[in-house]
Design a protein around this motif. Structure first.
Motif, PDB file in Angstrom:
ATOM      1  N   PRO A  53       0.818  -1.215   0.000  1.00 37.59           N
ATOM      2  CA  PRO A  53       0.000   0.000   0.000  1.00 37.59           C
ATOM      3  C   PRO A  53       0.853   1.267   0.000  1.00 37.59           C
ATOM      4  CG  PRO A  53      -0.736  -1.547   1.680  1.00 37.59           C
ATOM      5  CD  PRO A  53       0.558  -2.062   1.173  1.00 37.59           C
ATOM      6  N   GLU A  54       0.357   2.284  -0.698  1.00 36.65           N
ATOM      7  CA  GLU A  54       1.040   3.565  -0.673  1.00 36.65           C
ATOM      8  C   GLU A  54       0.982   4.141   0.748  1.00 36.65           C
ATOM      9  OE1 GLU A  54      -2.750   6.100  -2.442  1.00 36.65           O
ATOM     10  OE2 GLU A  54      -1.239   5.284  -3.802  1.00 36.65           O
ATOM     11  N   ALA A  55       1.836   5.106   1.047  1.00 42.72           N
ATOM     12  CA  ALA A  55       1.985   5.620   2.412  1.00 42.72           C
ATOM     13  C   ALA A  55       0.668   6.144   2.979  1.00 42.72           C
ATOM     14  CB  ALA A  55       3.050   6.711   2.426  1.00 42.72           C
ATOM     15  N   GLU A  56      -0.089   6.872   2.170  1.00 39.89           N
ATOM     16  CA  GLU A  56      -1.346   7.458   2.650  1.00 39.89           C
ATOM     17  C   GLU A  56      -2.362   6.378   2.991  1.00 39.89           C
ATOM     18  OE1 GLU A  56      -4.618  10.613   0.885  1.00 39.89           O
ATOM     19  OE2 GLU A  56      -2.500  10.854   0.339  1.00 39.89           O
ATOM     20  N   VAL A  57      -2.411   5.318   2.188  1.00 41.74           N
ATOM     21  CA  VAL A  57      -3.324   4.210   2.462  1.00 41.74           C
ATOM     22  C   VAL A  57      -2.919   3.502   3.759  1.00 41.74           C
ATOM     23  CG1 VAL A  57      -4.062   1.922   1.653  1.00 41.74           C
ATOM     24  CG2 VAL A  57      -4.000   3.855   0.066  1.00 41.74           C
ATOM     25  N   PHE A  58      -1.612   3.342   3.983  1.00 44.88           N
ATOM     26  CA  PHE A  58      -1.149   2.712   5.224  1.00 44.88           C
ATOM     27  C   PHE A  58      -1.610   3.505   6.444  1.00 44.88           C
ATOM     28  CE2 PHE A  58       1.883   2.469   8.710  1.00 44.88           C
ATOM     29  CZ  PHE A  58       1.910   1.098   8.950  1.00 44.88           C
ATOM     30  N   GLU A  59      -1.446   4.819   6.376  1.00 40.53           N
ATOM     31  CA  GLU A  59      -1.850   5.660   7.511  1.00 40.53           C
ATOM     32  C   GLU A  59      -3.342   5.506   7.787  1.00 40.53           C
ATOM     33  OE1 GLU A  59       0.010   7.470   9.472  1.00 40.53           O
ATOM     34  OE2 GLU A  59       1.899   7.209   8.409  1.00 40.53           O
ATOM     35  N   LYS A  60      -4.138   5.578   6.763  1.00 38.59           N
ATOM     36  CA  LYS A  60      -5.588   5.512   6.934  1.00 38.59           C
ATOM     37  C   LYS A  60      -6.033   4.141   7.435  1.00 38.59           C
ATOM     38  CE  LYS A  60      -8.263   5.832   3.240  1.00 38.59           C
ATOM     39  NZ  LYS A  60      -9.013   6.442   2.109  1.00 38.59           N
ATOM     40  N   ALA A  61      -5.490   3.067   6.847  1.00 36.05           N
ATOM     41  CA  ALA A  61      -5.912   1.719   7.224  1.00 36.05           C
ATOM     42  C   ALA A  61      -5.445   1.344   8.625  1.00 36.05           C
ATOM     43  CB  ALA A  61      -5.389   0.705   6.209  1.00 36.05           C
ATOM     44  N   SER A  62      -4.311   1.885   9.047  1.00 40.02           N
ATOM     45  CA  SER A  62      -3.778   1.565  10.370  1.00 40.02           C
ATOM     46  C   SER A  62      -4.592   2.199  11.489  1.00 40.02           C
ATOM     47  CB  SER A  62      -2.324   2.025  10.486  1.00 40.02           C
ATOM     48  OG  SER A  62      -1.505   1.358   9.547  1.00 40.02           O
ATOM     49  N   ASN A  63      -5.374   3.235  11.174  1.00 34.13           N
ATOM     50  CA  ASN A  63      -6.111   3.966  12.205  1.00 34.13           C
ATOM     51  C   ASN A  63      -7.620   3.944  11.988  1.00 34.13           C
ATOM     52  OD1 ASN A  63      -3.795   5.320  13.773  1.00 34.13           O
ATOM     53  ND2 ASN A  63      -3.310   5.820  11.636  1.00 34.13           N
ATOM     54  N   ALA A  64      -8.075   3.137  11.031  1.00 38.69           N
ATOM     55  CA  ALA A  64      -9.497   3.106  10.695  1.00 38.69           C
ATOM     56  C   ALA A  64     -10.303   2.367  11.761  1.00 38.69           C
ATOM     57  CB  ALA A  64      -9.698   2.439   9.334  1.00 38.69           C
ATOM     58  N   ALA A  65     -11.549   2.795  11.960  1.00 39.24           N
ATOM     59  CA  ALA A  65     -12.480   2.039  12.794  1.00 39.24           C
ATOM     60  C   ALA A  65     -12.903   0.804  12.010  1.00 39.24           C
ATOM     61  CB  ALA A  65     -13.695   2.908  13.122  1.00 39.24           C
ATOM     62  N   LEU A  66     -12.735  -0.371  12.595  1.00 41.59           N
ATOM     63  CA  LEU A  66     -12.900  -1.615  11.839  1.00 41.59           C
ATOM     64  C   LEU A  66     -14.337  -2.140  11.886  1.00 41.59           C
ATOM     65  CD1 LEU A  66      -9.556  -3.474  12.570  1.00 41.59           C
ATOM     66  CD2 LEU A  66     -10.202  -2.080  10.599  1.00 41.59           C
ATOM     67  N   ALA A  67     -15.256  -1.338  11.417  1.00 39.91           N
ATOM     68  CA  ALA A  67     -16.613  -1.822  11.195  1.00 39.91           C
ATOM     69  C   ALA A  67     -16.655  -2.586   9.880  1.00 39.91           C
ATOM     70  CB  ALA A  67     -17.577  -0.646  11.150  1.00 39.91           C
ATOM     71  N   PRO A  68     -17.644  -3.463   9.686  1.00 40.89           N
ATOM     72  CA  PRO A  68     -17.780  -4.099   8.369  1.00 40.89           C
ATOM     73  C   PRO A  68     -17.861  -3.041   7.269  1.00 40.89           C
ATOM     74  CG  PRO A  68     -19.201  -5.174   9.952  1.00 40.89           C
ATOM     75  CD  PRO A  68     -18.638  -3.966  10.644  1.00 40.89           C
ATOM     76  N   GLN A  69     -17.129  -3.262   6.192  1.00 41.67           N
ATOM     77  CA  GLN A  69     -17.013  -2.264   5.130  1.00 41.67           C
ATOM     78  C   GLN A  69     -17.251  -2.927   3.785  1.00 41.67           C
ATOM     79  OE1 GLN A  69     -13.123  -0.504   4.878  1.00 41.67           O
ATOM     80  NE2 GLN A  69     -13.719   0.992   3.329  1.00 41.67           N
ATOM     81  N   ARG A  70     -18.099  -2.320   2.985  1.00 43.06           N
ATOM     82  CA  ARG A  70     -18.382  -2.807   1.646  1.00 43.06           C
ATOM     83  C   ARG A  70     -17.528  -2.050   0.649  1.00 43.06           C
ATOM     84  NH1 ARG A  70     -20.280  -6.890  -1.682  1.00 43.06           N
ATOM     85  NH2 ARG A  70     -21.159  -6.015  -3.572  1.00 43.06           N
ATOM     86  N   TYR A  71     -16.677  -2.766  -0.109  1.00 44.16           N
ATOM     87  CA  TYR A  71     -15.887  -2.153  -1.174  1.00 44.16           C
ATOM     88  C   TYR A  71     -16.744  -2.103  -2.433  1.00 44.16           C
ATOM     89  CZ  TYR A  71     -11.439  -2.387   1.395  1.00 44.16           C
ATOM     90  OH  TYR A  71     -10.429  -2.214   2.296  1.00 44.16           O
ATOM     91  N   GLU A  72     -17.127  -0.903  -2.833  1.00 41.19           N
ATOM     92  CA  GLU A  72     -17.947  -0.695  -4.024  1.00 41.19           C
ATOM     93  C   GLU A  72     -17.126   0.023  -5.090  1.00 41.19           C
ATOM     94  OE1 GLU A  72     -20.831  -1.902  -4.468  1.00 41.19           O
ATOM     95  OE2 GLU A  72     -21.939  -2.021  -2.577  1.00 41.19           O
ATOM     96  N   ASN A  73     -17.703   0.138  -6.273  1.00 44.71           N
ATOM     97  CA  ASN A  73     -17.090   0.901  -7.369  1.00 44.71           C
ATOM     98  C   ASN A  73     -15.623   0.526  -7.535  1.00 44.71           C
ATOM     99  OD1 ASN A  73     -16.847   2.822  -9.455  1.00 44.71           O
ATOM    100  ND2 ASN A  73     -16.115   4.383  -8.024  1.00 44.71           N
ATOM    101  N   THR A  74     -15.372  -0.754  -7.682  1.00 40.74           N
ATOM    102  CA  THR A  74     -14.006  -1.218  -7.899  1.00 40.74           C
ATOM    103  C   THR A  74     -14.015  -2.514  -8.689  1.00 40.74           C
ATOM    104  OG1 THR A  74     -11.907  -1.810  -6.821  1.00 40.74           O
ATOM    105  CG2 THR A  74     -13.945  -2.499  -5.714  1.00 40.74           C
ATOM    106  N   LEU A  75     -13.098  -2.644  -9.606  1.00 39.15           N
ATOM    107  CA  LEU A  75     -12.852  -3.915 -10.283  1.00 39.15           C
ATOM    108  C   LEU A  75     -11.446  -3.865 -10.866  1.00 39.15           C
ATOM    109  CD1 LEU A  75     -13.784  -6.697 -11.067  1.00 39.15           C
ATOM    110  CD2 LEU A  75     -14.866  -5.748 -13.108  1.00 39.15           C
ATOM    111  N   ALA A  76     -10.520  -4.468 -10.141  1.00 41.53           N
ATOM    112  CA  ALA A  76      -9.132  -4.572 -10.581  1.00 41.53           C
ATOM    113  C   ALA A  76      -8.829  -6.031 -10.875  1.00 41.53           C
ATOM    114  CB  ALA A  76      -8.184  -4.025  -9.515  1.00 41.53           C
ATOM    115  N   PHE A  77      -7.732  -6.278 -11.577  1.00 43.48           N
ATOM    116  CA  PHE A  77      -7.358  -7.656 -11.877  1.00 43.48           C
ATOM    117  C   PHE A  77      -5.836  -7.773 -11.873  1.00 43.48           C
ATOM    118  CE2 PHE A  77      -7.046  -5.647 -16.007  1.00 43.48           C
ATOM    119  CZ  PHE A  77      -5.912  -6.229 -16.563  1.00 43.48           C
TER     120      PHE A  77
END
Length: 434
Positions: free
Chosen positions: A371-395
Motif C-alpha cells: 500500500p502507498e503511504a497514505e493508504v497505510f496511515e488511513k488503514a492503520s487507524n481506521a475504525a474496523l466496522a464491516p465495510q463494503r468495497y464498491e465501485n471497484t474492479l481490478a485484476f
C-alpha cells in the motif's frame, strides 16, 4: 447466410457442447462420415495433444462449407508494436513500474492495428509464459480476420463493447466480462457502440482452466455453469477477405475468397467463451488477517510444478471486508510470483491515487511493494466496522516467470516515472521502549 440475429449461448466451462445452425447438420454416431450432412467438410480442431488425458483434452469437430486450407499463401506483414516473449529488445529492471491508460487512437484503427504489447515472459516457441497487451480500436475489422498460433487470448475489456465473430459463433462482451479465444481460432472484432480499450493476456502455456477449490468444497469462486459458449452461426459469403496469423512472434497475412465464418455446426470442448465477473463468488476471511490473493483466482494456467502458475487471472471485485484487528489492505510483501495489474473501473484499495482505469502496474519477482503511504496511515487507524468495497474492479495477471516490459513500455510517455514516490512518506514508528 444464417440471418438469426438473436445471441444465445451454451453454458458450462469446458463441457462437451454440440450446436447446429441448420437442423441435422451434425453427424450422428460418428465424427467424420464418408459424406457429411449438407455436403459439409468435417474438420477437427485440437488445442491440446491428441493423447492428452481425457480430463484435459480439448478438441472440437467443425462442419464447415470449406475446409480451412482453402486459402492463399501467407506473406509477412508489419507487426507494429506487437511483441512476443522472450523480450530481448530492452533490459528488464527490477523497479516497480506503473503506466497511465494507453490513449485512444487517431484516425481509423482496428483491433489488430491497435494492439500494443506492454510486457511478456517465457518463450512462445517453447509454450511457456505469457504476453500482455493493450488493445485500442475505433473501427471494426470488416473483411479482416485474425488468429493466434502462439497462444490463447484472454480479453479483459475496460472501455466499450466488443462483438467477436468467431468460427464457432458470436460473442458480445462488455466491461465487467472477459472472453477467451483458444489458440488458432479465427475471429474478427467489430465495435457495436464506438471506440474500445482493454487488456489481453496471451497465454503461451497450457490452456486456462478453473482452479481447484480444495477445502472450500464443491461451490464458490467461478462456477462452471456461468461460463458461456457461442451457438453455431455461419455465413455463406464470397468476397475478398484476409486472414492475419500471429506465428512465432511475427504476423503473416493470407487471402481468402470467402468468409471464414462458415462453420454450420460444431461439437467439442475447445471453443471461445465468456464470463461475467460479477458472478464470481468471493471467498474472504470472516475472522482476521488478509488472505493470499490466490483466493480471487478466476482462471489458471499451470506449469508442470503443482500449484505453480504459468499464469493466474485474479480479480479484486466489489466485496465485504470484515476482518477484526487486521490491517485490511494487502500487506507489504515480496513475492516469487510476478504481478501485472490493471484497473477496469473505480479505485483499487491499496492504490487510491495514480492507478487509473485503463492503467497498469508491474511488480516483478522479489520486488517489494504494498500500500502507498497514505493508504497505510488511513488503514492503520481506521475504525474496523464491516465495510463494503464498491465501485471497484481490478485484476492481476500473476506468473512464476519474471515479466519483462517492452521498449515501448519502458520509454513511453504514459509510464509514470515518479511511481516510487507514493511510498516516499512512509514514516519510522519504531519505539524500542514499548
Amino acid at each position: 447466410m444464417n440471418t438469426n440475429a438473436e445471441l444465445t449461448y451454451l453454458n458450462g466451462f469446458g463441457n462437451e457442447h454440440e450446436t447446429e445452425a441448420l437442423s441435422g447438420a451434425l453427424p450422428i454416431g460418428q465424427f467424420s462420415p464418408q459424406q457429411c450432412p449438407y455436403k459439409l467438410y468435417a474438420e477437427q480442431f485440437s488445442s491440446t495433444a491428441f493423447t492428452a488425458p481425457r480430463n484435459s483434452n480439448r478438441r472440437t469437430w467443425m462442419y464447415r462449407i470449406r475446409p480451412s486450407i482453402a486459402m492463399g499463401d501467407y506473406l509477412p506483414m508489419d507487426k507494429g508494436l506487437i511483441r512476443t516473449g522472450p523480450i530481448t529488445e530492452a533490459v528488464c529492471p527490477p523497479n516497480v513500474m506503473r503506466w497511465d491508460a494507453v490513449p485512444m487512437p487517431d484516425g481509423k484503427v482496428d483491433f489488430v492495428q491497435g494492439l500494443t504489447t506492454i510486457a511478456a515472459n517465457g518463450d512462445a516457441k517453447t509454450l511457456t509464459g505469457i504476453g500482455i497487451h493493450v488493445y485500442t480500436a475505433n473501427t471494426g475489422m470488416e473483411n479482416r480476420f485474425f488468429n493466434n498460433a502462439d497462444g490463447e487470448m484472454l480479453f479483459v475489456p475496460q472501455q466499450g463493447e466488443l462483438m467477436a465473430y468467431t468460427e464457432l459463433g458470436r460473442l458480445h462482451v462488455k466491461p465487467g466480462e472477459i472472453m477467451v479465444i483458444p489458440r488458432g481460432i479465427k475471429f474478427k472484432i467489430e465495435l457495436p457502440n464506438g471506440p474500445v480499450r482493454g487488456y489481453i493476456c496471451e497465454n503461451y502455456g497450457g490452456d486456462f482452466h478453473l482452479p481447484e477449490r480444495g477445502p472450500v468444497g464443491a461451490n464458490g469462486y467461478a462456477n462452471d455453469r456461468d461460463f458461456q459458449y457461442p451457438t453455431a452461426w455461419f455465413e455463406d459469403k464470397d468476397g475478398d477477405y484476409s486472414l492475419i496469423t500471429k506465428f512465432g512472434g511475427e504476423l503473416f497475412q493470407a487471402s481468402l475468397d470467402h468468409s471464414p465464418c462458415d462453420v454450420v455446426a460444431w461439437t467439442g470442448n475447445s471453443a471461445p467463451y465468456k464470463y461475467d465477473l460479477s458472478r464470481f463468488n468471493v471467498i474472504n476471511t470472516v475472522s482476521f488477517d488478509h488472505p493470499d490473493p490466490s483466493i480471487f483466482t478466476v482462471l489458471t494456467s499451470q506449469t508442470n510444478t503443482p500449484g505453480t502458475a504459468n499464469c493466474d487471472f485474479v480479480i479484486f471485485p466489489p466485496r465485504w471486508m470484515v476482518a477484526e484487528n487486521t490491517f485490511r489492505p494487502p500487506w507489504y510483501h515480496r513475492n516469487i510470483m510476478s504481478e501485472f495489474m490493471g484497473l477496469i473501473e473505480g479505485v483499487y484499495d491499496a492504490k487510491e491515487k495514480g492507478f487509473v482505469p485503463g492503467g497498469m502496474s508491474l511488480h516483478n519477482c522479489m520486488t517489494p511493494h504494498g500500500p502507498e503511504a497514505e493508504v497505510f496511515e488511513k488503514a492503520s487507524n481506521a475504525a474496523l466496522a464491516p465495510q463494503r468495497y464498491e465501485n471497484t474492479l481490478a485484476f492481476m495477471f500473476e506468473s512464476c516467470y519474471p515479466i519483462a516490459p517492452t521498449k515501448f513500455a519502458l520509454e513511453s510517455d504514459i509510464r509514470q516515472k515518479d511511481y516510487l514516490q507514493c511510498w516516499g512518506d512512509l514514516k519510522k514508528y519504531f519505539d524500542g521502549n514499548r
